[in-house]
Structure formats: structure tokens, C-alpha cells
Scaffold this motif. Structure first.
Motif, mmCIF file in Angstrom:
data_model
loop_
_atom_site.group_PDB
_atom_site.id
_atom_site.type_symbol
_atom_site.label_atom_id
_atom_site.label_comp_id
_atom_site.label_asym_id
_atom_site.label_seq_id
_atom_site.Cartn_x
_atom_site.Cartn_y
_atom_site.Cartn_z
ATOM 1 N N PHE A 1 0.830 -1.207 0.000
ATOM 2 C CA PHE A 1 0.000 0.000 0.000
ATOM 3 C C PHE A 1 0.868 1.262 0.000
ATOM 4 N N SER A 2 1.903 1.234 0.828
ATOM 5 C CA SER A 2 2.732 2.430 0.962
ATOM 6 C C SER A 2 3.544 2.719 -0.294
ATOM 7 N N ARG A 3 3.813 1.674 -1.102
ATOM 8 C CA ARG A 3 4.625 1.853 -2.305
ATOM 9 C C ARG A 3 3.785 2.102 -3.563
ATOM 10 N N HIS A 4 2.490 1.852 -3.474
ATOM 11 C CA HIS A 4 1.620 2.008 -4.648
ATOM 12 C C HIS A 4 0.438 2.891 -4.276
ATOM 13 N N GLU A 5 0.504 4.129 -4.735
ATOM 14 C CA GLU A 5 -0.469 5.123 -4.308
ATOM 15 C C GLU A 5 -1.895 4.802 -4.738
ATOM 16 N N ASP A 6 -2.062 4.089 -5.869
ATOM 17 C CA ASP A 6 -3.407 3.812 -6.324
ATOM 18 C C ASP A 6 -4.155 2.883 -5.359
ATOM 19 N N ALA A 7 -3.412 2.148 -4.519
ATOM 20 C CA ALA A 7 -4.056 1.284 -3.529
ATOM 21 C C ALA A 7 -4.792 2.112 -2.485
ATOM 22 N N TYR A 8 -4.376 3.370 -2.351
ATOM 23 C CA TYR A 8 -5.035 4.258 -1.394
ATOM 24 C C TYR A 8 -6.510 4.464 -1.746
ATOM 25 N N ILE A 9 -6.826 4.491 -3.032
ATOM 26 C CA ILE A 9 -8.206 4.664 -3.464
ATOM 27 C C ILE A 9 -9.059 3.500 -2.972
ATOM 28 N N ASP A 10 -8.523 2.288 -3.072
ATOM 29 C CA ASP A 10 -9.249 1.112 -2.597
ATOM 30 C C ASP A 10 -9.490 1.197 -1.091
ATOM 31 N N TYR A 11 -8.468 1.626 -0.398
ATOM 32 C CA TYR A 11 -8.578 1.781 1.058
ATOM 33 C C TYR A 11 -9.666 2.787 1.420
ATOM 34 N N MET A 12 -9.700 3.919 0.719
ATOM 35 C CA MET A 12 -10.668 4.964 1.020
ATOM 36 C C MET A 12 -12.085 4.550 0.621
ATOM 37 N N GLU A 13 -12.224 3.794 -0.465
ATOM 38 C CA GLU A 13 -13.548 3.313 -0.848
ATOM 39 C C GLU A 13 -14.115 2.393 0.224
ATOM 40 N N PHE A 14 -13.257 1.562 0.808
ATOM 41 C CA PHE A 14 -13.686 0.681 1.898
ATOM 42 C C PHE A 14 -14.123 1.504 3.102
ATOM 43 N N ARG A 15 -13.327 2.512 3.439
ATOM 44 C CA ARG A 15 -13.688 3.381 4.562
ATOM 45 C C ARG A 15 -14.998 4.104 4.298
ATOM 46 N N LEU A 16 -15.184 4.569 3.083
ATOM 47 C CA LEU A 16 -16.400 5.315 2.749
ATOM 48 C C LEU A 16 -17.643 4.456 2.991
ATOM 49 N N LEU A 17 -17.605 3.213 2.529
ATOM 50 C CA LEU A 17 -18.745 2.324 2.697
ATOM 51 C C LEU A 17 -19.029 2.038 4.170
ATOM 52 N N LEU A 18 -17.977 1.762 4.928
ATOM 53 C CA LEU A 18 -18.148 1.359 6.323
ATOM 54 C C LEU A 18 -18.419 2.548 7.241
ATOM 55 N N GLU A 19 -17.672 3.623 7.060
ATOM 56 C CA GLU A 19 -17.783 4.752 7.991
ATOM 57 C C GLU A 19 -19.045 5.589 7.782
ATOM 58 N N SER A 20 -19.560 5.612 6.576
ATOM 59 C CA SER A 20 -20.814 6.339 6.363
ATOM 60 C C SER A 20 -21.927 5.705 7.197
ATOM 61 N N LYS A 21 -21.971 4.378 7.174
ATOM 62 C CA LYS A 21 -22.968 3.672 7.990
ATOM 63 C C LYS A 21 -22.650 3.821 9.478
ATOM 64 N N ALA A 22 -21.362 3.838 9.821
ATOM 65 C CA ALA A 22 -20.986 4.021 11.225
ATOM 66 C C ALA A 22 -21.460 5.369 11.745
ATOM 67 N N ALA A 23 -21.338 6.404 10.935
ATOM 68 C CA ALA A 23 -21.778 7.739 11.343
ATOM 69 C C ALA A 23 -23.286 7.756 11.585
ATOM 70 N N ALA A 24 -24.032 7.072 10.714
ATOM 71 C CA ALA A 24 -25.484 7.000 10.876
ATOM 72 C C ALA A 24 -25.844 6.271 12.167
ATOM 73 N N LEU A 25 -25.176 5.157 12.427
ATOM 74 C CA LEU A 25 -25.438 4.402 13.654
ATOM 75 C C LEU A 25 -25.055 5.210 14.893
ATOM 76 N N ALA A 26 -23.957 5.938 14.799
ATOM 77 C CA ALA A 26 -23.516 6.757 15.931
ATOM 78 C C ALA A 26 -24.543 7.843 16.240
ATOM 79 N N ALA A 27 -25.078 8.477 15.199
ATOM 80 C CA ALA A 27 -26.090 9.515 15.400
ATOM 81 C C ALA A 27 -27.347 8.936 16.048
ATOM 82 N N GLU A 28 -27.633 7.695 15.712
ATOM 83 C CA GLU A 28 -28.829 7.039 16.245
ATOM 84 C C GLU A 28 -28.629 6.491 17.654
#
Length: 260
Positions: A93-120
């Protein structure tokens, strides 16, 4: 002899009750990996059990791999989470910057729902913690740029949101992911900082997330988190494409120079 409908409480049940309390605290993130437990006397007083019972409980927990004892150094919560990503994969991951996009897409899917659950689901205590984490980011924002400190505060803020979901799987999954931020594997903040006002945009996005969760606005919290992470994905993608174009143009220019 008078009859009784009650049975004596077995000593082992008291120890088991202590074990179960520890398991629940670890499961829900109240006790974290590597956290040092109070001394035997203090811990026994807090639990209102004998020191012998406490020793039995700690021995059972150690057998289960949930705590570790260090000779002369006390007892600690074991590192049961570790990292969701192996060291060799972190290196990739650290040597290939395009892997960062995959990492962020995973975070986007999981953390968006986490924020909703946290608000609830967030309790008043959760809201206080989330607010305090944001205020720490805000205070750091006013000082000199320190991307390393900002990354640490960023991870703490997002982690506090994960804990407010009160979903153990969500908490443990995101905790290991946030460690990649703390370890500096990804340098998204450095990239965003290069844009005029980039740092300010990140702070305002975090403010929107914080306010939505603290006020219990579920849909707004989910959208604010999604917008924040998508902003980083888009910004980094644009920066990566621009760099690749510059490298391609430079290569062509060098090739043409050699042919003339």
C-alpha cells in the motif's frame, strides 16, 4: 432444620462473573488492546471481590488469551485485534499510491454507515467524547501545521464515532483500519494540504460530521461522512492523475530529446 429455596453461590461463579465483565468491556471497546489494568488490590476493591477470586478470574482470562501478565510489570489487555492488514500488504500500500483509493472506498462504505449508527445510538457520554475529539482537532488547526499530530487526532475522531455505534464488529474492524492512519501509511492530508484552503475544508467537513452526530441527525451524519471521504478520494484521484500525466509528459520530452 429449616428449608430454604436459595442455593449457596459458588465461589467459582463469582470469578466467572468477573471474567464475563471483562469480556463485555473488551468486546465493546471499554478496555482496549495494550491497556494496563489497575493493581491487584485496587482492582479487587473496584470489583468488590476477594483478591483470590480476582487471581482466578485473571488466570482464566489469560488462558482465554484476553489478558497478558508481565513479570513485575502488571497485567495488560492482550492485543486481540492486531491489524486487519498484514505487514507485507501495508508495504505494498505504501509503495503504490493507487491502492489508497481502494482503502478509502472501503472506509467510505463502512464509515458512512458508522456515522449514521452513531447519530442514532450515541449516549450523552459518547457525544461528549466525539465533541471533545473534534475540539482537539479544531485547537490543533489554529496552531502551526503538524500533519503527524493531525493524523493522530483525525484517527481519534473517527475512532470515537466507531465506538458510538456500540457495534463490536464495527468497532474492531475500524480500529485496525485507523491504525494505518496513525502509522502514516497513507499521506492523504499532505496531498490535501497542497491545495489552498484544503486544511480548512477538512476541518469544516469534520465539523459537519460532529454536529450531525451530536444532534442525532442520522441521515445528515451519514451524508456528511460520505461527502468527507468522497472529497478525499476525488482529490487524491485528481492529484494522482495529474502526477501520472506529468511523468508521462516528462518521459515523452526526454525520449524526443534523445531522438534529435
Amino acid at each position: 432444620m429449616a428449608s430454604t429455596k436459595f442455593r449457596k453461590v459458588e465461589h467459582t461463579r463469582v470469578a466467572q462473573a468477573v471474567v464475563e465483565q471483562f469480556e463485555q468491556m473488551i468486546l465493546h471497546g471499554t478496555l482496549r488492546d495494550g491497556e494496563k489494568l489497575p493493581g491487584e488490590r485496587e482492582l479487587a476493591d473496584q470489583l468488590d471481590v476477594s483478591r483470590q477470586t480476582l487471581r482466578e478470574a485473571l488466570k482464566a482470562l489469560e488462558t482465554l488469551g484476553l489478558v497478558v501478565s508481565k513479570q513485575g510489570g502488571g497485567t495488560y489487555v492482550a492485543d486481540i485485534v492486531g491489524s486487519a492488514v498484514s505487514k507485507p500488504l501495508i508495504g505494498l500500500f505504501s509503495r503504490h499510491e493507487d491502492a489508497y483509493i481502494d482503502y478509502m472506498e472501503f472506509r467510505l462504505l463502512l464509515e458512512s454507515k458508522a456515522a449514521a449508527l452513531a447519530a442514532e445510538r450515541a449516549t450523552p457520554f459518547d457525544r461528549e467524547i466525539i465533541q471533545a475529539k473534534f475540539e482537539a482537532m479544531e485547537a490543533a488547526h489554529e496552531k502551526d501545521d503538524d500533519p503527524a499530530l493531525d493524523a493522530e487526532l483525525d484517527a481519534d475522531f473517527h475512532h470515537s464515532i466507531a465506538e458510538a455505534t456500540h457495534n463490536p464488529m464495527m468497532i474492531f474492524s475500524l480500529r485496525s483500519i485507523f491504525e494505518l492512519i496513525r502509522q502514516g501509511v497513507f499521506y492523504n492530508r499532505y496531498v490535501v494540504y497542497l491545495e489552498a484552503g484544503g486544511k480548512d475544508k477538512l476541518l469544516e467537513q469534520h465539523r459537519a460530521i460532529c454536529e450531525a452526530i451530536v444532534t442525532g441527525k442520522v441521515a445528515e451524519a451519514e451524508q456528511a461522512m460520505s461527502d468527507h471521504l468522497q472529497f478525499i478520494v476525488d482529490f487524491f484521484s485528481d492529484a494522482l492523475r495529474m502526477r501520472q500525466r506529468m511523468e508521462t509528459a516528462k518521459f515523452r520530452a526526454e525520449a524526443q530529446g534523445k531522438s534529435t
